[in-house]
Design a protein around this motif. Structure first.
Motif, mmCIF file in Angstrom:
data_model
loop_
_atom_site.group_PDB
_atom_site.id
_atom_site.type_symbol
_atom_site.label_atom_id
_atom_site.label_comp_id
_atom_site.label_asym_id
_atom_site.label_seq_id
_atom_site.Cartn_x
_atom_site.Cartn_y
_atom_site.Cartn_z
ATOM 1 N N HIS A 122 3.345 -12.115 -27.143
ATOM 2 C CA HIS A 122 2.697 -11.227 -26.174
ATOM 3 C C HIS A 122 1.837 -11.302 -26.606
ATOM 4 O O HIS A 122 0.366 -11.740 -27.096
ATOM 5 N N HIS A 144 -1.035 -4.611 -27.714
ATOM 6 C CA HIS A 144 -0.484 -4.306 -26.740
ATOM 7 C C HIS A 144 -1.713 -3.622 -26.043
ATOM 8 O O HIS A 144 -1.620 -3.030 -25.062
ATOM 9 N N ASP A 182 9.467 -8.857 -23.279
ATOM 10 C CA ASP A 182 8.870 -8.442 -24.058
ATOM 11 C C ASP A 182 8.388 -7.393 -24.104
ATOM 12 O O ASP A 182 9.323 -6.033 -24.120
ATOM 13 N N ASP A 183 7.828 -7.064 -25.219
ATOM 14 C CA ASP A 183 7.058 -5.942 -25.772
ATOM 15 C C ASP A 183 8.482 -5.730 -26.928
ATOM 16 O O ASP A 183 7.669 -4.743 -28.038
ATOM 17 N N HIS A 216 11.816 -5.807 -20.297
ATOM 18 C CA HIS A 216 11.349 -5.637 -21.667
ATOM 19 C C HIS A 216 12.661 -4.843 -22.689
ATOM 20 O O HIS A 216 13.282 -4.432 -21.783
#
Ligand code: ZN
Length: 480
Positions: A325, A329, A278-279, A440
């Motif tokens: 995603h 964020h 992720d991210d 991540h």
């Protein structure tokens, strides 16, 4: 007249002869000055170093009779120093000046002492190959003369010799038993643990063998049972024997693995690991991609609007799933309303579409569907989780977390963080379930420890796959 002159001449002659006799008598029959030591007449004496010593006595003899007179002695003897000392005895009697000399030699008769370190009997391939355990040589007079020791190498012995300054020699022998009871040393070239893909070829990277006695070892056996057509862990045993029949062996482990999913082969997702990142992308994404490439493992990247386009391009081109995603964020923006959620999602979707020419429909909610960070907007997750499915998206939460954005961030050092992530991975995965692992690619320690995590899973027989629209969705319980 003639007779008288003859008589006078005779008398003169007799007187002359008499005078000559007296002259020679005085000349040759002189008194003698004798030097006496241990009741013997001497002119040289040997004494040992530090022995107690008194100057010799003397006698003056004249015509076999003793005469007494005062005698002067010149010189002295240092008994604590090796050397030759001269003592001169002198006196005067009548017309005679008498002198005699004696030389006193102070000598060292005690040889040096050689002490050997270690055993006086040792084992070695040869006396030449014996590794000296050390020695020292001490002399009563010269002190430490270790540096003057010479060593003679014979077939079964080493002889240590040293002489002190007075030429006293000492010899000590160390016995060398010519035996070899040490096996060869085997060093593997290449890795001790080798990972190869199913149906790939195993390439032997070789070994280095050295022996303490033999210059070359020819008796080498390699027991290789590697079957690259079958997933499993195989052992290769290398055994080397030297000429004295000493044997040693080392092992290499070969992991034949199949990173492809068992889904297609067995119809089950059990024991399959879905690595999800992720991210990203971030600067660590490259390392992650390199590691995945090394093991031919496919994974899933839930990307954002950060990082480089080229990283996303590479993810896509190397066969990974590029999933969505969030763009920002930023929870307060993303979950402000349904509209703002989809607006954020579309932003990142468009980014990926531009790079890959494909429109991803696999998504992961920021914070997961179970997040409570969105509680400022009551019920938003309940709405979104239904709405995304209606719009044709598949959303994936996770059932294994390596805590690289959670608990492990609290560890101090990099290696503590790496170990933390690794331990969560090892504890979290299971053969009895499909494993969707949350990671991540913005964390350096996840990137650096990924290789070890993969190796562990492969050695335990896990397979890896990327998430597709066919993958069973993992959903958390919605909390808002
Ligand atoms: Zn996230």
């Amino acid at each position: 007249m003639k007779g008288k002159l003859f008589k006078e001449n005779i008398i003169l002659l007799i007187i002359l002869i008499f005078l000559i006799i007296i002259f020679f008598f005085l000349l040759f029959v002189r008194p003698k000055l004798l030097i006496i030591y241990n009741n013997q007449e001497v002119n040289s004496i040997n004494i040992e170093l530090n022995e107690s010593f008194k100057n010799p006595t003397y006698k003056i003899k004249y015509l076999n009779k003793n005469i007494s007179s005062k005698v002067k002695v010149n010189g002295s003897v240092n008994t604590s120093k090796v050397g030759s000392y001269e003592l001169t005895y002198s006196t005067r009697i009548f017309i005679y000046k008498l002198e005699n000399k004696v030389v006193v030699n102070v000598i060292d008769k005690i040889p040096p002492v050689i002490t050997l370190n270690g055993n006086t009997e040792s084992n070695a391939c040869s006396s030449n190959s014996y590794i000296e355990e050390g020695y020292n040589a001490i002399d009563n007079y010269d002190g430490d003369i270790t540096s003057q020791v010479t060593i003679e190498n014979n077939i079964n012995e080493r002889i240590y010799k040293v002489k002190d300054s007075s030429n006293n020699e000492t010899k000590v022998t160390r016995k060398i038993n010519i035996t070899d009871n040490e096996g060869p040393s085997i060093k593997l070239k290449g890795e001790e643990n080798v990972y190869i893909l199913l149906n790939d070829t195993y390439k032997e990277s070789g070994y280095i063998i050295e022996d303490n006695c033999d210059s070359e070892i020819t008796n080498i056996k390699i027991d290789n049972k590697v079957d690259t057509t079958k997933v499993g862990v195989y052992t290769i045993t290398y055994t080397a024997t030297d000429s004295s029949n000493n044997q040693s062996s080392v092992k290499r482990y070969v992991y034949v693995y199949n990173p492809k999913t068992s889904q297609n082969m067995t119809g089950s997702e059990k024991g399959v690991i879905y690595l999800t990142f992720d991210d990203g992308p971030s600067t660590y994404t490259t390392k992650i991609l390199d590691t995945l490439k090394k093991y031919d493992i496919k994974a899933t990247f839930f990307v954002t609007s950060s990082g480089s386009d080229s990283a996303i391009k590479r993810e896509f081109e190397e066969g990974h799933t590029v999933a969505l995603h969030t763009s920002t964020h930023n929870y307060s923006k993303v979950y402000a309303s349904v509209e703002s959620y989809f607006k954020d999602l579309e932003t990142v979707q468009n980014r990926v579409k531009k790079i890959t020419n494909e429109t991803p429909t696999i998504i992961r909610f920021p914070g997961g569907s179970s997040n409570t960070v969105s509680k400022f907007n009551k019920g938003i997750m309940t709405i979104l989780t239904n709405e995304v499915l209606e719009k044709g998206y598949h959303y994936f939460d996770w059932n294994v977390s390596v805590e690289d954005a959670g608990g492990c961030t609290k560890k101090k050092t990099t290696s503590e963080k790496e170990n933390c992530v690794y331990n969560y991975f090892v504890k979290g995965i299971s053969k009895s379930k499909m494993n969707v692992v949350l990671m991540h690619d913005v964390k350096s320690y996840t990137a650096s420890k990924l290789d070890d995590m993969i190796k562990y899973a492969l050695s335990k027989g896990y397979t890896f796959d990327k998430i597709t629209m066919d993958t069973t969705q993992i959903h958390h319980k919605v909390n808002n």
